[in-house]
Design a protein around this motif. Structure first.
Motif, mmCIF file in Angstrom:
data_model
loop_
_atom_site.group_PDB
_atom_site.id
_atom_site.type_symbol
_atom_site.label_atom_id
_atom_site.label_comp_id
_atom_site.label_asym_id
_atom_site.label_seq_id
_atom_site.Cartn_x
_atom_site.Cartn_y
_atom_site.Cartn_z
ATOM 1 N N GLY A 86 5.186 2.450 -3.908
ATOM 2 C CA GLY A 86 4.363 1.937 -4.968
ATOM 3 C C GLY A 86 4.745 0.386 -5.372
ATOM 4 O O GLY A 86 3.742 -0.244 -5.756
ATOM 5 N N HIS A 87 5.836 0.136 -5.218
ATOM 6 C CA HIS A 87 6.383 -1.244 -5.431
ATOM 7 C C HIS A 87 5.840 -2.264 -4.227
ATOM 8 O O HIS A 87 5.742 -3.800 -4.556
ATOM 9 C CB HIS A 87 7.871 -1.381 -5.558
ATOM 10 N N MET A 88 5.533 -1.877 -3.056
ATOM 11 C CA MET A 88 5.224 -2.825 -2.027
ATOM 12 C C MET A 88 3.567 -3.309 -2.250
ATOM 13 O O MET A 88 2.975 -2.539 -2.613
ATOM 14 C CB MET A 88 5.174 -1.780 -0.713
ATOM 15 N N ASN A 89 3.636 -4.288 -2.005
ATOM 16 C CA ASN A 89 2.261 -5.164 -1.994
ATOM 17 C C ASN A 89 1.554 -5.693 -0.687
ATOM 18 O O ASN A 89 0.511 -5.966 -0.801
ATOM 19 C CB ASN A 89 2.478 -6.460 -2.894
ATOM 20 N N ASP A 90 2.158 -5.624 0.493
ATOM 21 C CA ASP A 90 1.796 -6.179 1.744
ATOM 22 C C ASP A 90 2.252 -5.303 2.703
ATOM 23 O O ASP A 90 3.212 -4.653 2.578
ATOM 24 C CB ASP A 90 2.222 -7.322 2.032
ATOM 25 N N ILE A 91 1.658 -5.066 3.766
ATOM 26 C CA ILE A 91 1.945 -4.130 5.144
ATOM 27 C C ILE A 91 3.154 -4.414 5.674
ATOM 28 O O ILE A 91 3.924 -3.779 6.147
ATOM 29 C CB ILE A 91 0.755 -4.349 5.814
ATOM 30 N N ALA A 92 3.363 -5.810 5.598
ATOM 31 C CA ALA A 92 4.806 -6.168 6.199
ATOM 32 C C ALA A 92 6.122 -5.628 5.495
ATOM 33 O O ALA A 92 7.006 -5.506 5.947
ATOM 34 C CB ALA A 92 4.973 -7.799 5.855
ATOM 35 N N GLU A 93 5.662 -5.240 4.233
ATOM 36 C CA GLU A 93 7.033 -4.450 3.520
ATOM 37 C C GLU A 93 6.982 -2.916 3.842
ATOM 38 O O GLU A 93 7.986 -2.318 3.461
ATOM 39 C CB GLU A 93 6.550 -4.330 2.159
ATOM 40 N N THR A 106 -8.110 18.209 0.316
ATOM 41 C CA THR A 106 -8.977 17.319 0.619
ATOM 42 C C THR A 106 -10.064 17.105 -0.508
ATOM 43 O O THR A 106 -10.224 17.977 -1.299
ATOM 44 C CB THR A 106 -9.636 17.236 2.103
ATOM 45 N N GLU A 107 -11.190 16.132 -0.322
ATOM 46 C CA GLU A 107 -12.290 16.162 -1.404
ATOM 47 C C GLU A 107 -11.577 15.773 -2.655
ATOM 48 O O GLU A 107 -12.018 16.421 -3.696
ATOM 49 C CB GLU A 107 -13.097 17.377 -1.408
ATOM 50 N N ILE A 108 -10.805 14.903 -2.506
ATOM 51 C CA ILE A 108 -9.925 14.519 -3.855
ATOM 52 C C ILE A 108 -10.191 12.858 -3.850
ATOM 53 O O ILE A 108 -10.462 12.302 -2.850
ATOM 54 C CB ILE A 108 -8.423 14.872 -3.846
ATOM 55 N N LEU A 109 -9.974 12.501 -5.071
ATOM 56 C CA LEU A 109 -10.007 10.964 -5.167
ATOM 57 C C LEU A 109 -9.008 10.404 -5.622
ATOM 58 O O LEU A 109 -8.113 10.915 -6.602
ATOM 59 C CB LEU A 109 -11.224 10.877 -6.237
ATOM 60 N N ILE A 110 -8.404 9.411 -4.764
ATOM 61 C CA ILE A 110 -7.101 8.744 -5.128
ATOM 62 C C ILE A 110 -7.058 7.477 -5.417
ATOM 63 O O ILE A 110 -8.115 6.646 -4.644
ATOM 64 C CB ILE A 110 -6.188 9.084 -3.857
ATOM 65 N N ARG A 111 -6.542 6.559 -6.566
ATOM 66 C CA ARG A 111 -6.413 5.756 -6.668
ATOM 67 C C ARG A 111 -5.476 4.840 -5.590
ATOM 68 O O ARG A 111 -4.413 5.396 -5.885
ATOM 69 C CB ARG A 111 -6.095 5.246 -8.108
ATOM 70 N N ALA A 112 -5.904 3.967 -4.851
ATOM 71 C CA ALA A 112 -4.967 3.568 -3.717
ATOM 72 C C ALA A 112 -4.783 2.063 -3.872
ATOM 73 O O ALA A 112 -5.775 1.441 -3.956
ATOM 74 C CB ALA A 112 -5.684 3.996 -2.316
ATOM 75 N N VAL A 170 -0.629 5.589 -2.392
ATOM 76 C CA VAL A 170 -1.150 5.935 -3.650
ATOM 77 C C VAL A 170 -0.597 5.312 -4.715
ATOM 78 O O VAL A 170 0.754 4.843 -4.850
ATOM 79 C CB VAL A 170 -0.569 7.369 -3.702
ATOM 80 N N GLN A 171 -1.368 5.039 -5.724
ATOM 81 C CA GLN A 171 -0.985 4.036 -6.662
ATOM 82 C C GLN A 171 0.093 4.907 -7.597
ATOM 83 O O GLN A 171 0.250 5.911 -7.757
ATOM 84 C CB GLN A 171 -1.993 3.665 -7.708
ATOM 85 N N ASP A 172 1.090 3.847 -7.737
ATOM 86 C CA ASP A 172 2.528 4.107 -8.530
ATOM 87 C C ASP A 172 3.447 5.315 -7.578
ATOM 88 O O ASP A 172 4.152 6.179 -8.158
ATOM 89 C CB ASP A 172 2.063 4.954 -9.886
ATOM 90 N N ASP A 173 3.173 5.459 -6.484
ATOM 91 C CA ASP A 173 3.943 6.217 -5.389
ATOM 92 C C ASP A 173 5.457 5.919 -5.893
ATOM 93 O O ASP A 173 6.090 4.601 -5.765
ATOM 94 C CB ASP A 173 3.595 6.017 -4.287
ATOM 95 N N ASP A 192 -9.418 -1.913 -10.052
ATOM 96 C CA ASP A 192 -8.660 -3.081 -10.168
ATOM 97 C C ASP A 192 -8.911 -3.875 -8.764
ATOM 98 O O ASP A 192 -7.925 -4.298 -8.262
ATOM 99 C CB ASP A 192 -7.295 -2.797 -10.705
ATOM 100 N N LEU A 193 -10.080 -4.125 -8.660
ATOM 101 C CA LEU A 193 -10.432 -4.990 -7.199
ATOM 102 C C LEU A 193 -9.853 -6.204 -7.030
ATOM 103 O O LEU A 193 -9.609 -6.956 -7.958
ATOM 104 C CB LEU A 193 -11.871 -4.938 -6.751
ATOM 105 N N PRO A 194 -9.382 -6.692 -5.912
ATOM 106 C CA PRO A 194 -9.361 -5.696 -4.723
ATOM 107 C C PRO A 194 -8.131 -5.074 -4.380
ATOM 108 O O PRO A 194 -7.829 -4.352 -3.256
ATOM 109 C CB PRO A 194 -9.362 -6.935 -3.641
ATOM 110 N N ARG A 195 -7.239 -4.959 -5.244
ATOM 111 C CA ARG A 195 -5.860 -4.329 -5.183
ATOM 112 C C ARG A 195 -6.013 -3.001 -5.175
ATOM 113 O O ARG A 195 -5.254 -2.286 -4.292
ATOM 114 C CB ARG A 195 -4.725 -4.820 -6.191
ATOM 115 N N VAL A 196 -6.625 -2.322 -6.043
ATOM 116 C CA VAL A 196 -6.685 -0.968 -6.331
ATOM 117 C C VAL A 196 -7.897 -0.346 -6.042
ATOM 118 O O VAL A 196 -9.140 -0.876 -6.696
ATOM 119 C CB VAL A 196 -6.229 -0.402 -7.653
ATOM 120 N N VAL A 197 -8.147 0.436 -5.105
ATOM 121 C CA VAL A 197 -9.547 0.925 -4.639
ATOM 122 C C VAL A 197 -9.525 2.502 -4.944
ATOM 123 O O VAL A 197 -8.626 3.170 -5.074
ATOM 124 C CB VAL A 197 -10.118 0.633 -3.471
ATOM 125 N N ASN A 198 -10.825 2.955 -5.031
ATOM 126 C CA ASN A 198 -11.038 4.527 -4.912
ATOM 127 C C ASN A 198 -10.931 5.010 -3.566
ATOM 128 O O ASN A 198 -11.847 4.422 -2.823
ATOM 129 C CB ASN A 198 -12.140 5.144 -5.537
#
Length: 207
Positions: A142-149, A107-113, A135-138, A23-29
């Protein structure tokens, strides 16, 4: 006859064979190379895709987050142009730090971030941005959308780690980190790294 789901017959190369995100650019692997519990610096071997020991960590500082890279990205000229004072990109995939409320020691895991921002790191003239994500849905972040939060101490720890982890007594520190940037500029850096990748590796065909 039951329809089989799509799958990879062979393990994809973590850098070239995995998708950038869902779900670019919000969610990346994020492919994770190092956990906060590691005292070694691990890095994928670019030829084989296997995780290798890059070097033992010289200092006692521990990685404050999960750490890895975003597949099919590359820090080249476009990433360089976004960082004043940089002479080139670092020639690696775009790095990512992933915050998790629950400890993850694998490690060597894939996270939706979920991307929230980043840190502009200049490593001896090389643009070496660190994207910061959650981590998506943390359940805690998980509710935060910007680094300022994020709690400022978390961002401070990440910046301090990267500003000091290469320091050697008696030698000048070549690393400098500018002020953290938010989601909008992180999107710009991500897009630049994807374009750099396409320019350098876009001719490669996935089997």
């Amino acid at each position: 006859m039951k329809q089989s789901p799509s799958f990879s017959r062979w393990r994809p190369h973590p850098w070239h064979g995995l998708e950038v995100g869902t779900d670019l650019p919000r969610v990346v692997n994020a492919y994770i190379e190092i956990s906060p519990f590691d005292q070694m610096k691990y890095e994928i071997d670019k030829d084989t895709g296997y995780l290798c020991i890059d070097r033992p960590q010289r200092t006692s500082a521990q990685q404050p987050t999960l750490y890895g890279f975003i597949p099919r990205t590359y820090c080249g000229d476009r990433v360089r142009d976004l960082m004043p004072g940089a002479e080139c990109g670092d020639g690696d995939p775009l790095d990512i730090c992933v915050i998790s409320e629950r400890p993850i020691d694998r490690t060597e895991i894939l996270i939706r971030a979920k991307v929230v921002g980043g840190l502009p790191m200049n490593d001896g003239g090389e643009a070496d941005d660190k994207i910061i994500a959650i981590v998506q849905d943390d359940p805690a972040y998980g509710h935060m959308n910007d680094i300022a939060e994020l709690p400022p101490i978390l961002v401070e720890r990440i910046a301090h780690y990267f500003n000091t982890y290469k320091m050697v007594p008696g030698k000048t520190n070549k690393v400098s980190i500018g002020p953290a940037y938010g989601f909008d500029h992180a999107c710009t850096v991500l897009a630049a790294s994807m374009a750099d990748y396409d320019e350098d590796y876009g001719h490669l065909q996935q089997d």
